[in-house]
Write a protein that holds these residues in place. Structure first.
Motif, PDB file in Angstrom:
ATOM      1  N   ILE A   1      22.225  54.118  14.284  1.00  0.00           N
ATOM      2  CA  ILE A   1      21.530  55.106  15.125  1.00  0.00           C
ATOM      3  C   ILE A   1      21.835  56.515  14.622  1.00  0.00           C
ATOM      4  CG2 ILE A   1      21.417  56.101  17.453  1.00  0.00           C
ATOM      5  CD1 ILE A   1      21.918  53.197  18.475  1.00  0.00           C
ATOM      6  N   PHE A   2      23.102  56.755  14.296  1.00  0.00           N
ATOM      7  CA  PHE A   2      23.489  58.044  13.712  1.00  0.00           C
ATOM      8  C   PHE A   2      22.695  58.308  12.437  1.00  0.00           C
ATOM      9  CE2 PHE A   2      26.070  59.629  10.167  1.00  0.00           C
ATOM     10  CZ  PHE A   2      26.167  60.954  10.518  1.00  0.00           C
ATOM     11  N   TYR A   3      22.579  57.298  11.587  1.00  0.00           N
ATOM     12  CA  TYR A   3      21.836  57.425  10.331  1.00  0.00           C
ATOM     13  C   TYR A   3      20.385  57.838  10.589  1.00  0.00           C
ATOM     14  CZ  TYR A   3      18.946  55.817   6.461  1.00  0.00           C
ATOM     15  OH  TYR A   3      18.001  55.738   5.472  1.00  0.00           O
ATOM     16  N   LYS A   4      19.743  57.179  11.548  1.00  0.00           N
ATOM     17  CA  LYS A   4      18.342  57.498  11.857  1.00  0.00           C
ATOM     18  C   LYS A   4      18.213  58.915  12.417  1.00  0.00           C
ATOM     19  CE  LYS A   4      15.267  55.044  11.477  1.00  0.00           C
ATOM     20  NZ  LYS A   4      14.340  54.947  10.350  1.00  0.00           N
ATOM     21  N   ALA A   5      19.153  59.332  13.254  1.00  0.00           N
ATOM     22  CA  ALA A   5      19.108  60.671  13.835  1.00  0.00           C
ATOM     23  C   ALA A   5      19.305  61.746  12.758  1.00  0.00           C
ATOM     24  CB  ALA A   5      20.152  60.817  14.939  1.00  0.00           C
ATOM     25  N   ILE A   6      20.266  61.554  11.864  1.00  0.00           N
ATOM     26  CA  ILE A   6      20.506  62.538  10.805  1.00  0.00           C
ATOM     27  C   ILE A   6      19.361  62.537   9.801  1.00  0.00           C
ATOM     28  CG2 ILE A   6      22.005  63.152   8.852  1.00  0.00           C
ATOM     29  CD1 ILE A   6      23.131  64.022  11.503  1.00  0.00           C
TER      30      ILE A   6
END
Length: 187
Positions: free
Chosen positions: A64-69
């Motif tokens: 999820i962090f990857y998609k947000a960044i």
């Protein structure tokens, strides 16, 4: 002719697709606080060269962090292209207060500088590659020599996150073109 809206891929983490970079920026920082992004980025970089797996109990959070960044990079790549038409509003705080310590005074005054520097040195694709590599490596028990530069994109991303938060805090305003500015300057 209908103008194509830029896709920032916000649906996965925000729950809806946002085509406007200003709204996407707000959604990004409404989704999670600046500290969440900086902490997870640092953690992913640190775990990219360890045998331990980052967030072993909740590896989905890293995705999820990857998609947000990834969305963050697309949003601010788009916004930095608009920097000739928009400016960051003046700070209401005292000039000597820097709560975003990665920024210089000049970058604090004009956060668009951070994005211009970053995207001049590295392309959007290079930042996305860096992001995918650190996430992939932090989720695998790999330990060895890395043949990619993690430091430069990491520093740029930290500075971009601080600049993005600052832009959101202070807001943006359209640059007004002054008619007859030559005439006024000559008087």
């Amino acid at each position: 002719m209908k103008k194509n809206k830029k896709k920032f891929e916000t649906k996965f983490w925000a729950g809806f697709e946002v085509g406007n970079p200003f709204e996407a920026s707000d959604a990004l920082f409404d989704f999670a606080h600046l500290d969440y992004y900086k902490r997870n980025l640092t953690q992913a970089v640190l775990y990219s060269n360890k045998k331990e797996i980052c967030s072993e109990d909740k590896p989905g959070e890293i995705f999820i962090f990857y998609k947000a960044i990834s969305s963050f990079l697309k949003i601010y790549y788009s916004l930095q292209k608009k920097s000739r038409k928009w400016k960051v509003k003046e700070s209401a705080r005292a000039e000597n207060v820097f709560h975003l310590t990665s920024l210089t005074k000049q970058e604090y005054d004009n956060p668009f500088i951070v994005f211009r520097k970053a995207f001049t040195e590295k392309t959007l694709k290079e930042f996305e590659f860096f992001l995918s590599e650190i996430v992939s490596l932090s989720l695998s028990p790999y330990k060895g020599e890395l043949d990619i530069d993690l430091t430069t994109p990491y520093i740029h991303l930290i500075k971009m996150l601080d600049a993005g938060e600052l832009m959101r805090e202070r807001g943006l305003e359209k640059i007004q073109k002054i008619k007859g500015s030559k005439e006024k300057a000559e008087c």
